[in-house]
Each structure stands twice: as structure tokens, then as C-alpha cells.
Design a protein around this motif. Structure first.
Motif, PDB file in Angstrom:
ATOM      1  N   HIS A 177      17.193 -24.623 -20.325  1.00  0.00           N
ATOM      2  CA  HIS A 177      17.649 -24.680 -21.714  1.00  0.00           C
ATOM      3  C   HIS A 177      18.609 -23.524 -21.979  1.00  0.00           C
ATOM      4  O   HIS A 177      18.499 -22.459 -21.384  1.00  0.00           O
ATOM      5  CB  HIS A 177      16.464 -24.587 -22.675  1.00  0.00           C
ATOM      6  CG  HIS A 177      15.588 -25.803 -22.671  1.00  0.00           C
ATOM      7  ND1 HIS A 177      15.941 -26.972 -23.298  1.00  0.00           N
ATOM      8  CD2 HIS A 177      14.387 -26.028 -22.098  1.00  0.00           C
ATOM      9  CE1 HIS A 177      14.974 -27.852 -23.126  1.00  0.00           C
ATOM     10  NE2 HIS A 177      14.027 -27.314 -22.399  1.00  0.00           N
ATOM     11  N   CYS A 194      18.163 -30.276 -22.630  1.00  0.00           N
ATOM     12  CA  CYS A 194      17.813 -31.215 -23.701  1.00  0.00           C
ATOM     13  C   CYS A 194      18.483 -32.565 -23.454  1.00  0.00           C
ATOM     14  O   CYS A 194      17.872 -33.612 -23.667  1.00  0.00           O
ATOM     15  CB  CYS A 194      18.205 -30.658 -25.064  1.00  0.00           C
ATOM     16  SG  CYS A 194      17.167 -29.278 -25.625  1.00  0.00           S
ATOM     17  N   ASP A 195      19.734 -32.531 -22.971  1.00  0.00           N
ATOM     18  CA  ASP A 195      20.435 -33.778 -22.650  1.00  0.00           C
ATOM     19  C   ASP A 195      19.718 -34.523 -21.524  1.00  0.00           C
ATOM     20  O   ASP A 195      19.596 -35.745 -21.559  1.00  0.00           O
ATOM     21  CB  ASP A 195      21.885 -33.496 -22.262  1.00  0.00           C
ATOM     22  CG  ASP A 195      22.711 -32.996 -23.441  1.00  0.00           C
ATOM     23  OD1 ASP A 195      22.296 -33.199 -24.606  1.00  0.00           O
ATOM     24  OD2 ASP A 195      23.786 -32.393 -23.192  1.00  0.00           O
ATOM     25  N   GLU A 196      19.225 -33.788 -20.503  1.00  0.00           N
ATOM     26  CA  GLU A 196      18.464 -34.419 -19.422  1.00  0.00           C
ATOM     27  C   GLU A 196      17.207 -35.083 -19.970  1.00  0.00           C
ATOM     28  O   GLU A 196      16.867 -36.201 -19.591  1.00  0.00           O
ATOM     29  CB  GLU A 196      18.054 -33.384 -18.374  1.00  0.00           C
ATOM     30  CG  GLU A 196      19.175 -32.863 -17.526  1.00  0.00           C
ATOM     31  CD  GLU A 196      18.699 -31.765 -16.568  1.00  0.00           C
ATOM     32  OE1 GLU A 196      17.561 -31.252 -16.730  1.00  0.00           O
ATOM     33  OE2 GLU A 196      19.473 -31.424 -15.667  1.00  0.00           O
ATOM     34  N   ASP A 218      21.462 -30.356 -29.522  1.00  0.00           N
ATOM     35  CA  ASP A 218      22.714 -30.949 -29.050  1.00  0.00           C
ATOM     36  C   ASP A 218      23.514 -29.921 -28.261  1.00  0.00           C
ATOM     37  O   ASP A 218      23.627 -28.759 -28.653  1.00  0.00           O
ATOM     38  CB  ASP A 218      23.555 -31.451 -30.231  1.00  0.00           C
ATOM     39  CG  ASP A 218      22.929 -32.661 -30.908  1.00  0.00           C
ATOM     40  OD1 ASP A 218      22.180 -33.398 -30.231  1.00  0.00           O
ATOM     41  OD2 ASP A 218      23.185 -32.860 -32.113  1.00  0.00           O
ATOM     42  N   CYS A 250      22.767 -28.739 -25.271  1.00  0.00           N
ATOM     43  CA  CYS A 250      21.955 -28.043 -24.269  1.00  0.00           C
ATOM     44  C   CYS A 250      21.790 -28.978 -23.069  1.00  0.00           C
ATOM     45  O   CYS A 250      21.335 -30.106 -23.231  1.00  0.00           O
ATOM     46  CB  CYS A 250      20.594 -27.681 -24.853  1.00  0.00           C
ATOM     47  SG  CYS A 250      19.420 -27.093 -23.622  1.00  0.00           S
ATOM     48  N   PRO A 251      22.166 -28.537 -21.866  1.00  0.00           N
ATOM     49  CA  PRO A 251      22.074 -29.414 -20.695  1.00  0.00           C
ATOM     50  C   PRO A 251      20.668 -29.938 -20.436  1.00  0.00           C
ATOM     51  O   PRO A 251      20.482 -31.111 -20.116  1.00  0.00           O
ATOM     52  CB  PRO A 251      22.543 -28.532 -19.538  1.00  0.00           C
ATOM     53  CG  PRO A 251      23.325 -27.442 -20.157  1.00  0.00           C
ATOM     54  CD  PRO A 251      22.756 -27.239 -21.524  1.00  0.00           C
ATOM     55  N   LYS A 302      16.665 -36.117 -23.050  1.00  0.00           N
ATOM     56  CA  LYS A 302      17.052 -37.283 -23.858  1.00  0.00           C
ATOM     57  C   LYS A 302      17.352 -38.481 -22.966  1.00  0.00           C
ATOM     58  O   LYS A 302      17.126 -39.620 -23.349  1.00  0.00           O
ATOM     59  CB  LYS A 302      18.284 -36.966 -24.696  1.00  0.00           C
ATOM     60  CG  LYS A 302      18.032 -36.049 -25.863  1.00  0.00           C
ATOM     61  CD  LYS A 302      19.359 -35.765 -26.573  1.00  0.00           C
ATOM     62  CE  LYS A 302      19.271 -34.627 -27.516  1.00  0.00           C
ATOM     63  NZ  LYS A 302      20.574 -34.268 -28.103  1.00  0.00           N
ATOM     64  N   ALA A 303      17.865 -38.203 -21.747  1.00  0.00           N
ATOM     65  CA  ALA A 303      18.222 -39.275 -20.817  1.00  0.00           C
ATOM     66  C   ALA A 303      17.008 -39.784 -20.029  1.00  0.00           C
ATOM     67  O   ALA A 303      17.144 -40.686 -19.214  1.00  0.00           O
ATOM     68  CB  ALA A 303      19.300 -38.794 -19.858  1.00  0.00           C
ATOM     69  N   LYS A 308      15.004 -31.418 -29.592  1.00  0.00           N
ATOM     70  CA  LYS A 308      16.169 -31.414 -28.706  1.00  0.00           C
ATOM     71  C   LYS A 308      17.365 -30.800 -29.428  1.00  0.00           C
ATOM     72  O   LYS A 308      17.591 -31.054 -30.605  1.00  0.00           O
ATOM     73  CB  LYS A 308      16.520 -32.843 -28.270  1.00  0.00           C
ATOM     74  CG  LYS A 308      15.355 -33.643 -27.700  1.00  0.00           C
ATOM     75  CD  LYS A 308      14.862 -33.093 -26.390  1.00  0.00           C
ATOM     76  CE  LYS A 308      13.847 -33.965 -25.719  1.00  0.00           C
ATOM     77  NZ  LYS A 308      12.524 -33.979 -26.267  1.00  0.00           N
TER      78      LYS A 308
END
Length: 75
Positions: free
Chosen positions: A6, A22-24, A17, A19-20, A26-27, A15
Motif C-alpha cells: 500500500h 488497493c487496485d490489486e 484510489d 494505490c497499487p 479491487k481486481a 480501498k
């Protein structure tokens, strides 16, 4: 850019927006799990077994390896 970490402080599951990590998440990436539950019980069991081995017949206490005052288990 570092994936897997994070880029912000604690946010208690929300999460962020951009943040790599957080993006992982979310995916669909799996969250990291900490194995803290049961650690106290495992530690206590380890201490109990050490205590039994120390004071067992033929163990360090019975054979005089402790010295004049046994301080084993004073943790």
C-alpha cells in the motif's frame, strides 16, 4: 511503482484510489492473512513442554545442571 504494498497508511479495509495494492484487491487479489489466532496457546504449550522436559527424571534439573538456584521458567 511497487505492487504488493500500500502507498498509504492504515485505512481499515477501505480501498484508496491510485494505490497499487488497493487496485490489486479491487481486481480480486487475495488479502494477506496474519496467523495470530492461537499463537498464545502455541506459546503456552511450548513453555509447558519445556518445563516438563527440564524437571523430568534425568533432565537438567534432576542432574544438577541448573546451579544452586534453579531459575528455569522465569520468563
Amino acid at each position: 511503482m511497487s505492487f504488493g504494498k500500500h502507498t498509504h497508511g492504515p485505512n481499515f479495509g477501505k480501498k484508496v484510489d491510485g494505490c497499487p495494492r488497493c487496485d490489486e484487491l479491487k481486481a480480486g487479489a487475495e488479502p494477506v492473512r496474519q496467523e495470530w489466532r492461537g499463537q498464545a496457546a502455541r506459546d503456552e504449550e511450548m513453555r509447558r513442554r519445556s518445563h516438563e522436559a527440564h524437571f523430568a527424571p534425568g533432565g537438567p534439573h534432576a542432574t544438577g545442571q541448573c546451579g544452586p538456584v534453579c531459575t528455569f521458567g522465569d520468563w
